[in-house]
Write an enzyme that holds these catalytic residues in place. Structure first.
Site, PDB file in Angstrom:
ATOM      1  N   TYR A  45       0.833  -1.216   0.000  1.00  0.00           N
ATOM      2  CA  TYR A  45       0.000   0.000   0.000  1.00  0.00           C
ATOM      3  C   TYR A  45       0.865   1.263   0.000  1.00  0.00           C
ATOM      4  CZ  TYR A  45      -3.638  -3.348   1.450  1.00  0.00           C
ATOM      5  OH  TYR A  45      -4.485  -4.414   1.537  1.00  0.00           O
ATOM      6  N   LYS A  73       1.100  -7.210   5.688  1.00  0.00           N
ATOM      7  CA  LYS A  73       1.142  -8.317   4.719  1.00  0.00           C
ATOM      8  C   LYS A  73       2.480  -8.362   3.978  1.00  0.00           C
ATOM      9  CE  LYS A  73      -3.765  -7.431   4.076  1.00  0.00           C
ATOM     10  NZ  LYS A  73      -3.882  -5.955   4.118  1.00  0.00           N
ATOM     11  N   HIS A 106       0.287 -12.080   1.366  1.00  0.00           N
ATOM     12  CA  HIS A 106      -0.725 -11.261   0.670  1.00  0.00           C
ATOM     13  C   HIS A 106      -1.436 -12.022  -0.455  1.00  0.00           C
ATOM     14  CE1 HIS A 106      -1.588  -6.714   0.024  1.00  0.00           C
ATOM     15  NE2 HIS A 106      -2.623  -7.436  -0.367  1.00  0.00           N
TER      16      HIS A 106
END
Ligand code: A2P
Length: 313
Positions: A45, A73, A106
Site C-alpha cells: 500500500y 502483509k 498477501h
C-alpha cells in the site's frame, strides 16, 4: 473474533489500501479516536510510514499498544525464505512497532524482486519453484522470534488453504479475502469455520476508489444496489452501514477503507445495526460471484497461473 492460539481480534477494522500517504495518518488517528482498535496495512500500500505516524499520534493520546490490533502483509516479491523476516522487519520499522498482531501472506503468488508491472511470464515463479510451504516456514520463524503474534494468508482458496494446513506447524489464523453481497463465498467460509481459520472481508464496500485499470466498464456498483439502498432506508442507515453490518453478522472481520472522519465514524457505528432474517435473505440473493479484484496481474500469457488455477474455480 477469537483466533486460534491468540488474543481476540477487534472485528471491525480500518482498511488502508488506496489511502494516500497525505491522508492516512489523519484517518488512522481519527479511527482510533472514534473507537476503532484494528488497522489493516500492507507493504504494497506504500503508506506504512504514515500509518505509523497515525498510530504514534493515537498512542500519544493515551491509547496503549496492547489495545491495538495491527495487521500487515508480506508482498509477493519477498516469498524467498531469506526475504521474509527482513520484509516483516521493514514493515515494523515503518509502522514504528516492535511486534505485529497478524502478518499475512498477501497472495499465493511469488514474483521476482526486480519484476515491474505489467508482469511477464518469467516474473512469476511457478508454484513448485517457490512453494507457499517454504515461505510459510519463514513466517512461522517470525512468530518464534516474537516479531508477530499470528500468521495467516490472503486471497487463498479452500484448496490452497488445505494444502497449507497439511504442512503448517503453526496453522494459519486468518484468510483475508474479498467478500460482499456480490461475492459471498459461502463454501470458503464454511471451510474456514471447519478448520478454525478466521476470515476477514476486504473491499466490503465494493472498492469504488480502485485504480481505473482494475475496473471494468458497466460493472455493478455495490453502494448503489437497489436492495441495499432499500435496506438502508428501512434501517435509517447508509448503504455502507448495511454492508458492514452484513459482514459482521456473517461472523467475518471487516475492514472498510475511509479517509473521511464522518464516514469513518459512520462505518464504526454500523456495528449497532441488526439485520433481521428477511434482510439477510434479501442480501443472500444478491450473490453473483462478482470479483472486483480478480488477480489479473498474476494471470499473464505463458505464466504459471490462469484465473481458474489462481482461485481454484
Ligand atoms: P472515502 O475514503 O473517501 O471515505 P472498500 O473498503 O470496499 O475498499 O471501499 C472504499 C471506498 O468506499 C472509498 O472510496 C471510500 O471513500 C468509500 N467509503 C468508505 N466509507 C464510506 C461510506 N460510509 N459511505 C460511502 N462511501 C464510503
Amino acid at each position: 473474533m477469537q483466533l486460534i492460539n491468540g488474543k481476540p481480534m477487534p472485528t471491525l477494522g480500518l482498511g488502508t489500501w488506496k489511502s494516500r500517504p497525505g491522508e492516512v495518518r489523519f484517518a488512522v488517528r481519527e479511527a482510533i479516536r472514534a473507537g476503532c482498535r484494528h488497522i489493516d496495512c500492507a507493504t504494497i500500500y506504500g503508506n506504512e510510514v504514515e500509518v505509523g505516524q497515525g498510530l504514534a499520534d493515537a498512542m500519544a493520546d493515551g491509547v496503549g499498544r496492547d489495545e491495538l490490533w495491527i495487521t500487515s502483509k508480506l508482498w509477493n516479491d519477498a516469498h524467498a525464505p531469506a526475504d521474509v523476516r527482513p520484509a516483516l522487519e521493514a514493515s515494523l520499522s515503518k509502522l514504528g512497532l516492535e511486534q505485529l498482531d497478524l502478518y499475512l501472506m498477501h497472495w499465493p503468488v511469488a514474483i521476482r524482486g526486480n519484476a515491474s508491472f505489467p508482469l511477464r511470464a518469467h516474473d512469476i515463479f511457478a508454484p513448485g519453484a517457490m512453494p507457499v510451504a517454504t515461505t510459510w516456514q519463514a513466517m512461522e520463524a517470525c512468530v518464534d522470534a516474537g516479531l508477530v503474534r499470528h500468521v495467516g494468508v490472503s486471497n487463498f482458496s479452500a484448496r490452497k488453504l488445505q494444502q497449507l494446513l497439511d504442512v503448517a506447524r503453526i496453522a494459519p489464523a486468518m484468510n483475508q479475502v474479498e467478500l460482499h453481497p456480490y461475492l459471498q463465498q459461502d463454501a470458503l467460509l464454511r471451510f474456514c469455520a471447519t478448520h478454525g481459520v478466521g476470515v476477514t472481508a476486504y473491499s466490503p464496500l465494493g472498492s469504488g476508489d480502485r485504480p481505473k485499470g482494475m475496473k471494468t466498464a458497466g460493472e455493478p456498483v455495490l453502494l448503489q444496489d437497489p436492495v441495499i439502498l432499500a435496506l438502508a432506508d428501512k434501517h435509517g442507515a447508509s448503504a455502507a452501514q448495511i454492508l458492514i453490518a452484513w459482514a459482521l453478522q456473517r461472523g467475518t472481520s471487516v475492514i472498510p477503507k475511509s479517509v473521511n472522519a464522518g464516514r469513518i465514524a459512520q462505518n464504526l457505528a454500523a456495528a449497532k445495526i441488526v439485520l433481521d432474517a428477511d434482510d439477510m435473505r434479501q442480501l443472500a440473493a444478491l450473490d453473483c460471484h462478482r470479483r472486483y479484484l480478480d488477480g489479473a496481474d498474476w494471470v499473464v500469457d505463458g505464466g504459471p497461473f490462469t484465473q481458474a488455477s489462481l482461485w481454484d474455480e
